[in-house]
Design a protein around this motif. Structure first.
Motif, PDB file in Angstrom:
ATOM      1  N   MET A 288       4.054   1.801   2.177  1.00 16.24           N
ATOM      2  CA  MET A 288       5.066   2.653   1.557  1.00 16.24           C
ATOM      3  C   MET A 288       4.732   4.109   1.860  1.00 16.24           C
ATOM      4  SD  MET A 288       4.955   0.607  -2.072  1.00 16.24           S
ATOM      5  CE  MET A 288       6.157   1.650  -2.923  1.00 16.24           C
ATOM      6  N   ILE A 289       5.732   4.864   2.258  1.00 10.59           N
ATOM      7  CA  ILE A 289       5.561   6.273   2.597  1.00 10.59           C
ATOM      8  C   ILE A 289       5.804   7.136   1.357  1.00 10.59           C
ATOM      9  CG2 ILE A 289       6.429   8.164   4.035  1.00 10.59           C
ATOM     10  CD1 ILE A 289       4.846   5.945   5.521  1.00 10.59           C
TER      11      ILE A 289
ATOM     12  N   ILE B 232       0.851  -1.183   0.000  1.00  8.16           N
ATOM     13  CA  ILE B 232       0.000   0.000   0.000  1.00  8.16           C
ATOM     14  C   ILE B 232       0.888   1.235   0.000  1.00  8.16           C
ATOM     15  CG2 ILE B 232      -1.693   1.338   1.306  1.00  8.16           C
ATOM     16  CD1 ILE B 232      -2.726  -1.332   2.443  1.00  8.16           C
ATOM     17  N   LEU B 233       0.667   2.119  -0.969  1.00  7.52           N
ATOM     18  CA  LEU B 233       1.388   3.389  -1.036  1.00  7.52           C
ATOM     19  C   LEU B 233       0.478   4.475  -0.481  1.00  7.52           C
ATOM     20  CD1 LEU B 233       3.660   5.284  -1.868  1.00  7.52           C
ATOM     21  CD2 LEU B 233       2.765   5.221  -4.212  1.00  7.52           C
ATOM     22  N   LEU B 234       0.868   5.045   0.657  1.00  9.15           N
ATOM     23  CA  LEU B 234       0.057   6.066   1.325  1.00  9.15           C
ATOM     24  C   LEU B 234       0.318   7.411   0.643  1.00  9.15           C
ATOM     25  CD1 LEU B 234      -1.953   6.449   3.679  1.00  9.15           C
ATOM     26  CD2 LEU B 234       0.020   7.081   5.104  1.00  9.15           C
ATOM     27  N   ARG B 235      -0.470   7.697  -0.371  1.00  3.56           N
ATOM     28  CA  ARG B 235      -0.263   8.884  -1.205  1.00  3.56           C
ATOM     29  C   ARG B 235      -1.320   9.933  -0.836  1.00  3.56           C
ATOM     30  NH1 ARG B 235      -2.232  11.179  -5.853  1.00  3.56           N
ATOM     31  NH2 ARG B 235      -0.742  12.063  -7.340  1.00  3.56           N
ATOM     32  N   GLU B 236      -1.062  10.647   0.229  1.00  4.77           N
ATOM     33  CA  GLU B 236      -1.992  11.684   0.684  1.00  4.77           C
ATOM     34  C   GLU B 236      -1.256  13.018   0.611  1.00  4.77           C
ATOM     35  OE1 GLU B 236      -5.082  10.884   1.060  1.00  4.77           O
ATOM     36  OE2 GLU B 236      -4.689   8.741   0.847  1.00  4.77           O
ATOM     37  N   LYS B 237      -1.121  13.515  -0.591  1.00  9.99           N
ATOM     38  CA  LYS B 237      -0.216  14.625  -0.879  1.00  9.99           C
ATOM     39  C   LYS B 237      -0.681  15.959  -0.292  1.00  9.99           C
ATOM     40  CE  LYS B 237       1.676  14.655  -4.991  1.00  9.99           C
ATOM     41  NZ  LYS B 237       1.859  14.617  -6.468  1.00  9.99           N
TER      42      LYS B 237
ATOM     43  N   LEU C   7       9.478   4.926  10.604  1.00 11.18           N
ATOM     44  CA  LEU C   7       8.654   3.725  10.526  1.00 11.18           C
ATOM     45  C   LEU C   7       9.380   2.551   9.885  1.00 11.18           C
ATOM     46  CD1 LEU C   7       5.219   5.274   9.448  1.00 11.18           C
ATOM     47  CD2 LEU C   7       6.043   4.756  11.754  1.00 11.18           C
ATOM     48  N   ALA C   8      10.637   2.765   9.493  1.00 12.90           N
ATOM     49  CA  ALA C   8      11.418   1.725   8.804  1.00 12.90           C
ATOM     50  C   ALA C   8      10.637   1.181   7.616  1.00 12.90           C
ATOM     51  CB  ALA C   8      11.786   0.600   9.774  1.00 12.90           C
ATOM     52  N   ALA C   9      10.133   2.113   6.808  1.00 12.88           N
ATOM     53  CA  ALA C   9       9.255   1.755   5.699  1.00 12.88           C
ATOM     54  C   ALA C   9       9.883   2.161   4.369  1.00 12.88           C
ATOM     55  CB  ALA C   9       7.909   2.470   5.860  1.00 12.88           C
ATOM     56  N   PRO C  10       9.489   1.506   3.267  1.00 15.95           N
ATOM     57  CA  PRO C  10       9.924   1.961   1.943  1.00 15.95           C
ATOM     58  C   PRO C  10       9.406   3.375   1.678  1.00 15.95           C
ATOM     59  CG  PRO C  10       8.919  -0.229   1.842  1.00 15.95           C
ATOM     60  CD  PRO C  10       8.635   0.313   3.213  1.00 15.95           C
ATOM     61  N   LEU C  11      10.100   4.084   0.805  1.00 14.88           N
ATOM     62  CA  LEU C  11       9.780   5.487   0.528  1.00 14.88           C
ATOM     63  C   LEU C  11       9.571   5.681  -0.965  1.00 14.88           C
ATOM     64  CD1 LEU C  11       9.685   8.525   1.413  1.00 14.88           C
ATOM     65  CD2 LEU C  11      12.164   8.553   1.034  1.00 14.88           C
TER      66      LEU C  11
END
Length: 207
Positions: free
Chosen positions: A69-70, A38-43, A80-84
């Motif tokens: 994904m951030i 999931i890509l959290l795309r809240e621009k 969050l040690a998450a992909p970017l």
């Protein structure tokens, strides 16, 4: 991005409330387990508010072993040690002056941009928009030939985005894409599991 065939891109404005958005995100995460992210795309959100939402979303996603994904904020990805995921202008800004996470990617809209993102160290690319989409009203789609050119120009996994459905997704994979990015459908469909089953059949046919 190993093993990731489908990236669901969020748009909370398609949900009537934040509670409904988090419920929707849980439904998506439960269907993606093991095969998607999931890509959290809240621009529209400033960094503090985005970070608070990202923490809530990551708790949900992790409970289903689904990567979150951030988008745009390296500090939050680090925390969050998450992909970017970074739009190319932000990748240009951050690549030279801060440590980015082990997995980070960028959005590209031309072969030249794809090559540049690869030089800047991206782990994967999202290329689009492939088909006409309401998200890009008035802008002509770049098409499958564009996608093929990007795939051939770089050694990175390339994900197609823009107007992609279970009906046309097979052509995107045939063009060489490592996977698909889908936003509006998964944010609004009545049955996420049934929708995911359609995509699973595509990925199974590719393999």
């Amino acid at each position: 991005m190993n093993g990731i065939s489908l990236i669901c891109v969020t748009n909370r404005s398609l949900c009537p409330s934040e509670e409904a958005f988090l419920t929707r995100l849980e439904r998506i995460a439960s269907t993606l387990e093991g095969q998607g992210a999931i890509l959290l795309r809240e621009k529209d959100l400033p960094e503090t508010e985005y970070g608070e939402l990202a923490q809530s979303c990551q708790i949900i996603a992790q409970s289903y072993h689904t990567p979150l994904m951030i988008h745009s904020y390296p500090a939050i990805a680090e925390k969050l040690a998450a992909p970017l995921h970074l739009p190319l202008p932000l990748l240009r800004k951050f690549a030279g002056n801060r440590t980015l996470p082990a997995v980070f990617g960028s959005s590209v809209h031309s072969v030249e941009e794809a090559k540049e993102a690869e030089r800047l160290g991206a782990s994967y690319l999202i290329a689009g928009h492939i088909f006409p989409t309401d998200c890009k009203k008035g802008l002509p789609a770049r098409g499958l030939d564009f996608l093929r050119q990007v795939v051939q120009a770089v050694k990175l996994p390339v994900y197609g985005i823009g107007g992609i459905t279970a009906e046309n997704g097979g052509t995107v994979l045939e063009a060489g894409a490592a996977g698909l990015c889908v936003m509006s459908h998964f944010m609004t469909c009545p049955n996420t599991e049934a929708s995911m089953d359609q995509y699973r059949r595509l990925f199974h046919a590719k393999n």
